[in-house]
Every structure is written in structure tokens, then in C-alpha cells.
Write a protein that holds these residues in place. Structure first.
Motif, PDB file in Angstrom:
ATOM      1  N   ALA A 114       0.791  -1.253  -0.145  1.00 54.85           N
ATOM      2  CA  ALA A 114      -0.054   0.134   0.004  1.00 54.85           C
ATOM      3  C   ALA A 114       0.975   1.268  -0.118  1.00 54.85           C
ATOM      4  O   ALA A 114       0.598   2.115  -1.015  1.00 54.85           O
ATOM      5  CB  ALA A 114      -0.855   0.089   1.149  1.00 54.85           C
TER       6      ALA A 114
ATOM      7  N   ASP B  59      -8.880   3.418   6.085  1.00 47.91           N
ATOM      8  CA  ASP B  59      -8.845   1.973   5.754  1.00 47.91           C
ATOM      9  C   ASP B  59     -10.657   1.528   6.110  1.00 47.91           C
ATOM     10  O   ASP B  59     -11.047   1.506   6.903  1.00 47.91           O
ATOM     11  CB  ASP B  59      -8.080   1.021   6.385  1.00 47.91           C
TER      12      ASP B  59
ATOM     13  N   ALA C  58      -0.916  -3.558  -4.293  1.00 49.76           N
ATOM     14  CA  ALA C  58      -1.934  -2.607  -4.046  1.00 49.76           C
ATOM     15  C   ALA C  58      -2.316  -1.946  -5.428  1.00 49.76           C
ATOM     16  O   ALA C  58      -1.250  -1.513  -6.041  1.00 49.76           O
ATOM     17  CB  ALA C  58      -1.659  -1.715  -3.032  1.00 49.76           C
TER      18      ALA C  58
ATOM     19  N   THR D 150      -5.892  -3.537  -1.457  1.00 46.99           N
ATOM     20  CA  THR D 150      -4.530  -4.370  -1.139  1.00 46.99           C
ATOM     21  C   THR D 150      -5.049  -5.608  -1.355  1.00 46.99           C
ATOM     22  O   THR D 150      -6.054  -6.249  -0.866  1.00 46.99           O
ATOM     23  CB  THR D 150      -4.215  -3.826   0.255  1.00 46.99           C
TER      24      THR D 150
ATOM     25  N   VAL E 185      -7.223   2.528  -2.776  1.00 51.56           N
ATOM     26  CA  VAL E 185      -6.161   1.694  -2.572  1.00 51.56           C
ATOM     27  C   VAL E 185      -6.714   0.342  -2.384  1.00 51.56           C
ATOM     28  O   VAL E 185      -6.929   0.208  -0.994  1.00 51.56           O
ATOM     29  CB  VAL E 185      -4.878   2.208  -2.058  1.00 51.56           C
TER      30      VAL E 185
ATOM     31  N   THR F 216      -7.402   2.751   1.817  1.00 49.48           N
ATOM     32  CA  THR F 216      -7.071   1.545   1.440  1.00 49.48           C
ATOM     33  C   THR F 216      -8.065   0.296   1.709  1.00 49.48           C
ATOM     34  O   THR F 216      -9.066   0.628   2.141  1.00 49.48           O
ATOM     35  CB  THR F 216      -5.844   1.109   2.244  1.00 49.48           C
TER      36      THR F 216
END
Length: 335
Positions: free
Chosen positions: A209, A258, A324, A305, A303, A232
């Protein structure tokens, strides 16, 4: 155009004209639940197996996406999707029913954004005008394949994460009015942090990431504070903190979020949070998408992952290589 280090600038600015997200029963208490399109209260959903149920979740999410986009399934040029089960069988079987030209993708839990990047490239090339792209995961099916069947009752450490039962898909088209657009994509590199613990995916995926985020910021001449959020996919609570410690930019503590860390709120039953290809797909294509549409967010970096291990490589003592992929999205008004 693909820039150095894997960043693509989409000059056609493909639109995310609609999205569809279906989730399972454990996901009904998620802080994002109000943004999901359909919550199915039985994970098996009257199917013979959990893997077959995974297929039904995909089919339902795709149908919702196309309907919300005021399209017909026969007008979709390409279907791009992935999941976590052997040979992508749930997505393959969904493609069998959808009867659309199909590309199956696998970057583990990063498959959602990989599919959106590929779809955007097809639109950019002018070879397609309507693309259905996304990913899914199914908790009991994934647990059976990568760890233990649920019936085994295995206890998990606090670093472990809960695989989300969800499918999220987007309809990508050109020049759609008042729809979020994808301006850039950054293709991930395989990064191996030499982690070996399959119950600590956050630690394994955080270096990948960081690599993708750093390359995206450099290649687009951006800094973290230029974004409303950099989210993420499924590092979980522990993995997110590891990622934040990798950056010296003080903005990272606010901007970096996240989906896995937030998916189940503060419920400790889910240990470090959520994971699965459906985790990022569900949050990105519901909550984040809505925030872009209503103007709360102007610019975001998503993003996803993924841990590129298999049950076999783990048993052979291999480390866990990760990847990622990222897309940058903005809200652009078109006349």
C-alpha cells in the motif's frame, strides 16, 4: 498514457455511472449498511453451497448496477470481475449466466480496483462503451479455502480479520452527466515484506500500500492533503496503523483511512476488522461513491490491497507477496 512507475492518466475520464452492492447478514450492522443496496439475511441464500451463494451475490449486484444505470444487460460490452475462490469459479459461473464477454481477474483483495483500471483502459481505447467491473468475497467459502471450515470452530488471534460477504460492481461509461470520474490509476507492484503469518494480513499488505500510494503521489505531483481521503482496502485496524507509521507526512493520520478498519465499527468480535475482495468493493462503491456524488468528497484515492498467497504456498513455507492497485476519483459536473 502510462507514466513511469505504472500510473495511468485517463484522458477520457471514464464515468462511474452507477454501482450495486450486495452483502450478507453479518454486514447488516456495518456503519456503511445504509449505503448498501441489498442485505441478504442468509449467507447460503437457498443454494447448495457457499460457493454457489457467492455466485448469486455477484449476479444480484450486477443486476442492481445495470438497473440503476438505466441500462440493459445485453448492452454491456464487457464484464470484468474477480473473487477469492479457486479458479474464480463464483465469478466464472456468474459470467455464464450474464452471457457478456468476460475477463476474470485476480489480485486477491485488490481485484476490485484492478477490474476498474482494466475497464477504464478499455473505455480509453475506444473499444468498449459500457463495462461492468467489480469483485466479491464470501466469508464461509473463503474461510474453508484459506483457513478452516467454520464448523471446525478454530480460534483466531487479535491480528486476524473477518472476510466480508459482499459483492460490489460498477458500470463504467463515457461522458455521463453528474457522475464520479476516474482520472488516474496506479498499477501495483508485487512487494514482499517477508511476512509469513496468514492471520496478520495487515502487516503483510501495508508495504505494498505504501509503495503504490507513494508512486501515485509522485507521478501525479500530489500530496496527501490534496485528497479528502486516501482509503486502503483491507489493512484492518492494525495494518492501518502500520501504514501510517511508514509515512512522515503528518496529514497521513487524518487522510489515510481503511475500509477494513471501519467496516465493522468497533466490534471486537471481528478482531482487527474486515478483509476480502468484497470489502473494498462494497465500501468504495457505496459509501465513497455516495460521498463523491453528494459533494462531500471532491477528490479521493482508493487503494485496494491484496495478499497473493495460496493455501499451498503457505504450507510450503513461502512468504506472503502482496500488491495494491489504486484509482483516483473526482466529481466532475458535465453539461
Amino acid at each position: 498514457m502510462v507514466k513511469a512507475n505504472g500510473t495511468i492518466q485517463f484522458t477520457e475520464k471514464p464515468s462511474i455511472s452507477s454501482t450495486g452492492v450486495t452483502v450478507g447478514p453479518m454486514e447488516k450492522d456495518s456503519p456503511f449498511a445504509s449505503a448498501f443496496d441489498e442485505i441478504l439475511l442468509v449467507e447460503k441464500e437457498k443454494n447448495e453451497s457457499y460457493e454457489e451463494a457467492n455466485t448469486r451475490f455477484i449476479e444480484k449486484a450486477c443486476a442492481i448496477t445495470v438497473k440503476k444505470g438505466h441500462e440493459k444487460m445485453e448492452n454491456i460490452d464487457v464484464f470484468i470481475g474477480g473473487d477469492l475462490i479457486n479458479q474464480l469459479s463464483p465469478t466464472n459461473f456468474a459470467a455464464r449466466k450474464l452471457n457478456i464477454p468476460y475477463l476474470g481477474v485476480f489480485s486477491a483483495c485488490a481485484s476490485s480496483v484492478e477490474s476498474l483500471i482494466i475497464g477504464s483502459l478499455l473505455l480509453e481505447s475506444g473499444k468498449a462503451s459500457s463495462i461492468l467491473a467489480g469483485a466479491s468475497s464470501h466469508h464461509p467459502a473463503v474461510e474453508r479455502q484459506f483457513r478452516y471450515p467454520l464448523e471446525y470452530g478454530a480460534q483466531k488471534p487479535k491480528t486476524a480479520q473477518w472476510t466480508v460477504t459482499a459483492a460490489g460492481f460498477a458500470l463504467l461509461q463515457k461522458q455521463v452527466k453528474n457522475a464520479p470520474i476516474i482520472t488516474h490509476g496506479t498499477i501495483g507492484r508485487v512487494v514482499d515484506g517477508k511476512q509469513t503469518n496468514p492471520f496478520h494480513m495487515g502487516a503483510a499488505m501495508a508495504p505494498a500500500a505504501r509503495d503504490t500510494i507513494e508512486r501515485h503521489l509522485t507521478n501525479t505531483n500530489s500530496k496527501m492533503s490534496d485528497f479528502d481521503v486516501i482509503m486502503t482496502g483491507d489493512l484492518g485496524k492494525i495494518g492501518l496503523n502500520i501504514l501510517k507509521d511508514m509515512f512522515t507526512d503528518e496529514d497521513c493520520h487524518v487522510i489515510l483511512q481503511d475500509a477494513g478498519a471501519q467496516f465493522y465499527g468497533e466490534d471486537t468480535f471481528f478482531n482487527a476488522g474486515a478483509s476480502g475482495a468484497g470489502c473494498s468493493a462494497a465500501v468504495f462503491l457505496s459509501h465513497i461513491y455516495n460521498q463523491l456524488q453528494n459533494g462531500t468528497f471532491k477528490r479521493v484515492l482508493l487503494v485496494a490491497t491484496g495478499a497473493l498467497l495460496s493455501p499451498l504456498t503457505f504450507q510450503q513455507g513461502e512468504t506472503i507477496p502482496c500488491i495494491a492497485h489504486a484509482i483516483e476519483c473526482r466529481m466532475e459536473k458535465r453539461n
